[in-house]
Design a protein around this motif. Sequence first.
Motif, PDB file in Angstrom:
ATOM      1  N   LEU A 255      34.711  38.762  38.270  1.00  0.00           N
ATOM      2  CA  LEU A 255      34.526  37.449  37.651  1.00  0.00           C
ATOM      3  C   LEU A 255      35.478  36.403  38.232  1.00  0.00           C
ATOM      4  CD1 LEU A 255      33.958  38.526  33.948  1.00  0.00           C
ATOM      5  CD2 LEU A 255      32.266  37.537  35.507  1.00  0.00           C
ATOM      6  N   MET A 256      36.709  36.806  38.511  1.00  0.00           N
ATOM      7  CA  MET A 256      37.667  35.874  39.121  1.00  0.00           C
ATOM      8  C   MET A 256      37.180  35.439  40.503  1.00  0.00           C
ATOM      9  SD  MET A 256      40.074  35.143  37.030  1.00  0.00           S
ATOM     10  CE  MET A 256      41.434  34.548  37.998  1.00  0.00           C
ATOM     11  N   ALA A 257      36.663  36.377  41.280  1.00  0.00           N
ATOM     12  CA  ALA A 257      36.154  36.056  42.620  1.00  0.00           C
ATOM     13  C   ALA A 257      34.981  35.081  42.543  1.00  0.00           C
ATOM     14  CB  ALA A 257      35.730  37.338  43.337  1.00  0.00           C
ATOM     15  N   GLN A 258      34.150  35.220  41.526  1.00  0.00           N
ATOM     16  CA  GLN A 258      32.971  34.364  41.373  1.00  0.00           C
ATOM     17  C   GLN A 258      33.287  32.985  40.813  1.00  0.00           C
ATOM     18  OE1 GLN A 258      30.282  36.459  38.822  1.00  0.00           O
ATOM     19  NE2 GLN A 258      29.457  37.733  40.460  1.00  0.00           N
ATOM     20  N   HIS A 259      34.221  32.912  39.870  1.00  0.00           N
ATOM     21  CA  HIS A 259      34.362  31.693  39.077  1.00  0.00           C
ATOM     22  C   HIS A 259      35.697  30.957  39.184  1.00  0.00           C
ATOM     23  CE1 HIS A 259      30.549  32.615  37.206  1.00  0.00           C
ATOM     24  NE2 HIS A 259      30.977  33.835  36.961  1.00  0.00           N
ATOM     25  N   HIS A 260      36.733  31.566  39.719  1.00  0.00           N
ATOM     26  CA  HIS A 260      38.041  30.912  39.780  1.00  0.00           C
ATOM     27  C   HIS A 260      38.220  30.221  41.121  1.00  0.00           C
ATOM     28  CE1 HIS A 260      42.371  30.256  39.630  1.00  0.00           C
ATOM     29  NE2 HIS A 260      42.281  30.463  38.316  1.00  0.00           N
ATOM     30  N   ASP A 261      38.826  29.037  41.112  1.00  0.00           N
ATOM     31  CA  ASP A 261      39.039  28.275  42.347  1.00  0.00           C
ATOM     32  C   ASP A 261      39.808  29.062  43.406  1.00  0.00           C
ATOM     33  OD1 ASP A 261      37.727  26.134  41.258  1.00  0.00           O
ATOM     34  OD2 ASP A 261      39.545  25.060  40.689  1.00  0.00           O
ATOM     35  N   LEU A 262      40.749  29.886  42.992  1.00  0.00           N
ATOM     36  CA  LEU A 262      41.548  30.666  43.936  1.00  0.00           C
ATOM     37  C   LEU A 262      40.926  32.018  44.265  1.00  0.00           C
ATOM     38  CD1 LEU A 262      45.102  29.917  42.533  1.00  0.00           C
ATOM     39  CD2 LEU A 262      43.936  28.829  44.456  1.00  0.00           C
ATOM     40  N   GLY A 263      39.851  32.350  43.605  1.00  0.00           N
ATOM     41  CA  GLY A 263      39.177  33.620  43.879  1.00  0.00           C
ATOM     42  C   GLY A 263      39.916  34.793  43.262  1.00  0.00           C
ATOM     43  N   ASP A 264      39.728  35.950  43.851  1.00  0.00           N
ATOM     44  CA  ASP A 264      40.343  37.186  43.371  1.00  0.00           C
ATOM     45  C   ASP A 264      41.672  37.372  44.083  1.00  0.00           C
ATOM     46  OD1 ASP A 264      40.863  39.729  42.353  1.00  0.00           O
ATOM     47  OD2 ASP A 264      39.695  40.703  43.930  1.00  0.00           O
ATOM     48  N   LEU A 265      42.764  37.087  43.387  1.00  0.00           N
ATOM     49  CA  LEU A 265      44.086  37.253  43.980  1.00  0.00           C
ATOM     50  C   LEU A 265      44.560  38.685  43.798  1.00  0.00           C
ATOM     51  CD1 LEU A 265      45.757  33.965  42.707  1.00  0.00           C
ATOM     52  CD2 LEU A 265      44.794  34.424  44.963  1.00  0.00           C
ATOM     53  N   ALA A 266      45.222  39.218  44.806  1.00  0.00           N
ATOM     54  CA  ALA A 266      45.727  40.582  44.748  1.00  0.00           C
ATOM     55  C   ALA A 266      46.885  40.686  43.762  1.00  0.00           C
ATOM     56  CB  ALA A 266      46.198  41.014  46.136  1.00  0.00           C
ATOM     57  N   LYS A 267      47.030  41.873  43.166  1.00  0.00           N
ATOM     58  CA  LYS A 267      48.185  42.142  42.315  1.00  0.00           C
ATOM     59  C   LYS A 267      49.399  42.330  43.225  1.00  0.00           C
ATOM     60  CE  LYS A 267      46.841  44.408  38.062  1.00  0.00           C
ATOM     61  NZ  LYS A 267      46.882  45.667  37.321  1.00  0.00           N
ATOM     62  N   ILE A 268      50.462  41.626  42.906  1.00  0.00           N
ATOM     63  CA  ILE A 268      51.704  41.775  43.665  1.00  0.00           C
ATOM     64  C   ILE A 268      52.811  42.037  42.662  1.00  0.00           C
ATOM     65  CG2 ILE A 268      53.355  40.634  45.195  1.00  0.00           C
ATOM     66  CD1 ILE A 268      51.014  38.945  46.224  1.00  0.00           C
ATOM     67  N   GLY A 269      53.471  43.170  42.785  1.00  0.00           N
ATOM     68  CA  GLY A 269      54.532  43.511  41.845  1.00  0.00           C
ATOM     69  C   GLY A 269      53.971  43.776  40.461  1.00  0.00           C
ATOM     70  N   HIS A 270      54.750  43.419  39.451  1.00  0.00           N
ATOM     71  CA  HIS A 270      54.324  43.599  38.065  1.00  0.00           C
ATOM     72  C   HIS A 270      53.437  42.424  37.676  1.00  0.00           C
ATOM     73  CE1 HIS A 270      57.011  46.946  37.463  1.00  0.00           C
ATOM     74  NE2 HIS A 270      57.946  46.249  38.093  1.00  0.00           N
ATOM     75  N   THR A 271      52.169  42.694  37.466  1.00  0.00           N
ATOM     76  CA  THR A 271      51.194  41.650  37.180  1.00  0.00           C
ATOM     77  C   THR A 271      50.506  41.930  35.853  1.00  0.00           C
ATOM     78  OG1 THR A 271      50.774  41.386  39.539  1.00  0.00           O
ATOM     79  CG2 THR A 271      49.143  40.467  38.056  1.00  0.00           C
ATOM     80  N   LEU A 272      50.398  40.904  35.027  1.00  0.00           N
ATOM     81  CA  LEU A 272      49.662  41.001  33.764  1.00  0.00           C
ATOM     82  C   LEU A 272      48.482  40.050  33.832  1.00  0.00           C
ATOM     83  CD1 LEU A 272      52.647  40.879  31.256  1.00  0.00           C
ATOM     84  CD2 LEU A 272      51.414  42.892  32.074  1.00  0.00           C
ATOM     85  N   TRP A 273      47.311  40.559  33.537  1.00  0.00           N
ATOM     86  CA  TRP A 273      46.106  39.733  33.495  1.00  0.00           C
ATOM     87  C   TRP A 273      45.666  39.608  32.054  1.00  0.00           C
ATOM     88  CZ3 TRP A 273      43.441  42.798  37.950  1.00  0.00           C
ATOM     89  CH2 TRP A 273      43.883  42.307  39.172  1.00  0.00           C
ATOM     90  N   TYR A 274      45.275  38.398  31.676  1.00  0.00           N
ATOM     91  CA  TYR A 274      44.857  38.103  30.305  1.00  0.00           C
ATOM     92  C   TYR A 274      43.424  37.600  30.287  1.00  0.00           C
ATOM     93  CZ  TYR A 274      49.813  38.162  29.088  1.00  0.00           C
ATOM     94  OH  TYR A 274      51.109  38.540  28.893  1.00  0.00           O
ATOM     95  N   VAL A 275      42.806  37.733  29.119  1.00  0.00           N
ATOM     96  CA  VAL A 275      41.475  37.171  28.897  1.00  0.00           C
ATOM     97  C   VAL A 275      41.477  36.516  27.517  1.00  0.00           C
ATOM     98  CG1 VAL A 275      40.496  39.295  27.924  1.00  0.00           C
ATOM     99  CG2 VAL A 275      38.999  37.641  29.010  1.00  0.00           C
ATOM    100  N   ALA A 276      40.773  35.396  27.408  1.00  0.00           N
ATOM    101  CA  ALA A 276      40.576  34.747  26.109  1.00  0.00           C
ATOM    102  C   ALA A 276      39.203  35.123  25.609  1.00  0.00           C
ATOM    103  CB  ALA A 276      40.701  33.239  26.242  1.00  0.00           C
ATOM    104  N   GLU A 277      39.124  35.478  24.337  1.00  0.00           N
ATOM    105  CA  GLU A 277      37.856  35.881  23.735  1.00  0.00           C
ATOM    106  C   GLU A 277      37.552  34.996  22.552  1.00  0.00           C
ATOM    107  OE1 GLU A 277      38.729  39.983  22.814  1.00  0.00           O
ATOM    108  OE2 GLU A 277      37.596  40.607  24.563  1.00  0.00           O
ATOM    109  N   GLN A 278      36.287  34.635  22.418  1.00  0.00           N
ATOM    110  CA  GLN A 278      35.846  33.836  21.281  1.00  0.00           C
ATOM    111  C   GLN A 278      35.215  34.760  20.262  1.00  0.00           C
ATOM    112  OE1 GLN A 278      32.940  30.902  22.271  1.00  0.00           O
ATOM    113  NE2 GLN A 278      32.809  30.104  20.216  1.00  0.00           N
ATOM    114  N   GLY A 279      35.533  34.547  19.019  1.00  0.00           N
ATOM    115  CA  GLY A 279      34.969  35.365  17.951  1.00  0.00           C
ATOM    116  C   GLY A 279      36.041  35.706  16.940  1.00  0.00           C
ATOM    117  N   GLU A 280      35.810  36.757  16.179  1.00  0.00           N
ATOM    118  CA  GLU A 280      36.759  37.169  15.151  1.00  0.00           C
ATOM    119  C   GLU A 280      38.037  37.707  15.778  1.00  0.00           C
ATOM    120  OE1 GLU A 280      36.478  36.799  11.800  1.00  0.00           O
ATOM    121  OE2 GLU A 280      34.685  35.680  12.305  1.00  0.00           O
TER     122      GLU A 280
END
Length: 66
Positions: A40-65
């Motif tokens: 999804l990052m590769a498809q929709h983010h301006d920077l594309g799919d960035l590689a994990k470098i070192g300690h990386t945390l990825w987050y997602v926002a969810e709509q709903g309860e």
Amino acid sequence: MLVPLNIDPEGLYKWGMQRDLGALAVRLIEKSEEARYRELMAQHHDLGDLAKIGHTLWYVAEQGEA
């Protein structure tokens, strides 16, 4: 762990985001979700799919309860 966010709907109108977001929560991506997240990052983010470098945390926002 879900972290509920308090969003002021009036503040959204100032930025032209006229949409009811309802409950919005931000959480860490689970290991089993990484491939889909990167796709999804590769498809929709301006920077594309960035590689994990070192300690990386990825987050997602969810709509709903939260």
